[in-house]
Design an enzyme around this catalytic site. Structure first.
Site, PDB file in Angstrom:
ATOM      1  N   HIS A 145      -1.562   4.088  -1.131  1.00 31.46           N
ATOM      2  CA  HIS A 145      -1.340   4.529   0.185  1.00 31.46           C
ATOM      3  C   HIS A 145      -2.743   4.614   0.566  1.00 31.46           C
ATOM      4  O   HIS A 145      -3.139   5.737   1.245  1.00 31.46           O
ATOM      5  CB  HIS A 145      -0.595   5.825   0.344  1.00 31.46           C
ATOM      6  CG  HIS A 145       0.219   5.817   1.453  1.00 31.46           C
ATOM      7  ND1 HIS A 145       1.546   5.964   1.696  1.00 31.46           N
ATOM      8  CD2 HIS A 145      -0.264   5.383   3.002  1.00 31.46           C
ATOM      9  CE1 HIS A 145       2.037   6.025   2.907  1.00 31.46           C
ATOM     10  NE2 HIS A 145       1.046   5.514   3.744  1.00 31.46           N
ATOM     11  N   ASP A 184       0.824  -1.345   0.014  1.00 33.86           N
ATOM     12  CA  ASP A 184       0.008  -0.146   0.124  1.00 33.86           C
ATOM     13  C   ASP A 184       0.853   1.225   0.017  1.00 33.86           C
ATOM     14  O   ASP A 184       0.339   2.296   0.106  1.00 33.86           O
ATOM     15  CB  ASP A 184      -0.941   0.189   1.291  1.00 33.86           C
ATOM     16  CG  ASP A 184      -1.925   1.156   1.180  1.00 33.86           C
ATOM     17  OD1 ASP A 184      -2.546   1.402   0.076  1.00 33.86           O
ATOM     18  OD2 ASP A 184      -2.018   2.077   2.078  1.00 33.86           O
TER      19      ASP A 184
END
Length: 332
Positions: free
Chosen positions: A298, A261
């Site tokens: 993210h 991520d």
């Protein structure tokens, strides 16, 4: 009336900013830009400043903020890697963060992505798009309950990840943390070293902050200790992982799959719209194209609860400094 400048504002932030402004009778001046030398003059006249900064701040900016009478920067994230705390202190600026805005959101996402890798989610979706509906060994997976999970870092997020795997999936969970958590020890076995934690694990999931001391902690040497065919999950910070070494570990069969991520070169890319453009990053392109990697921009934190907490806690911290000269959330 007190005025706070808030920058890097996104659409989803707006209702929470408006609600906070009305509740506290504070004027909030919005900007969608990150703070740069080109726009720092727009902060002049404000009493406080809140950022969601992913770009480094130059000494000239710190100097300007001090000249404007700004006493603090309230960062809307847990990470504050992009700030030079020594420079901030030099120019009498208190830097604060939001250390815990939705640890459960991130933990749930990390666990979900780990399970997606174990269950060959990318491969199955690719086969479906090709109208290949066969059951075959290439998508035959293991049960998560039969796997050993290593949780690296058992703070706010890692402790929840460990609990979900241990109590939700009934997996065997080991952990490494220089400061073991007694509550977490009820359902995990702590190992004395990072190497001991990862060498027998089927899933390794990382939940530690980035510091100048752990850049590329997960490098070629460390990946060599991973159990053959294991799964690696990083929902922490991109700088923790040497991406080239990660790809090599996949190519060599040391890892069977990865969930990311975050990415070490994500600054200036993640959170932007690059549709129709040349990405100009072959390394990121290779991560996106690989079937054995699930990569997201993210967004593990990205829930309504987290967005609200980031806005409210950061603006509260800004007001604390304005009213009292300090905040419990300061990091310098």
């Amino acid at each position: 009336m007190t005025k706070i400048k808030i920058m890097s504002v996104r659409d989803e932030d707006l209702p929470y900013i408006e609600e906070w402004s009305k509740r506290n009778n504070i004027e909030v001046d919005l900007s969608r830009e990150q703070l740069t030398e080109d726009n720092v003059e727009t902060v002049s006249g404000s009493d406080g400043l809140s950022l969601s900064q992913t770009l480094p701040i130059s000494e000239e900016i710190y100097k300007k903020l001090e000249s404007f009478g700004i006493k603090q920067i309230a960062q809307r994230s847990a990470g504050f890697d992009d700030y030079d705390l020594d420079l901030a202190t030099k120019y009498n600026l208190i830097i604060s963060n939001v250390p815990s805005y939705s640890p459960r959101s991130i933990a749930e996402f990390a666990v979900t992505q780990a399970v997606n890798v174990v269950r060959y989610s990318n491969r199955i979706q690719n086969k479906m798009q090709e109208y290949d509906f066969r059951w075959e060994p290439s998508i035959l997976s293991q049960s998560v309950s039969d796997l050993k999970v290593a949780v690296i870092g058992t703070g706010r997020i890692g402790s929840i990840v460990a609990q979900i795997f241990a109590e939700g999936y009934r997996s065997e969970v080991v952990a490494y943390d220089p400061f073991p958590n007694e509550n977490v020890a009820k359902y995990v076995t702590y190992k004395d070293t990072l190497q001991e934690a990862i060498e027998e694990a089927d899933i390794v999931t990382v939940h530690i902050p980035a510091t100048k001391y752990n850049h590329h902690l997960f490098n070629e040497a460390l990946f060599s200790y991973f159990k053959k065919g294991s799964v690696f999950v990083n929902c922490a910070r991109g700088s923790l992982v040497d991406t080239q070494a990660l790809i090599s570990a996949l190519d060599q069969g040391r890892l069977k799959g990865v969930a990311l991520d975050t990415y070490e070169l994500e600054v200036g890319v993640f959170t932007t719209d690059r549709r129709g453009e040349d990405l100009n990053d072959e390394l990121l392109n290779s991560l996106i194209q690989r079937e054995d990697i699930i990569i997201t921009p993210h967004i593990a934190f990205y829930t309504e609860a987290a967005v609200e907490n980031l806005i409210v806690d950061a603006l509260d911290a800004a007001m604390d400094v304005i009213n009292t000269g300090d905040t419990r959330l300061r990091v310098n």
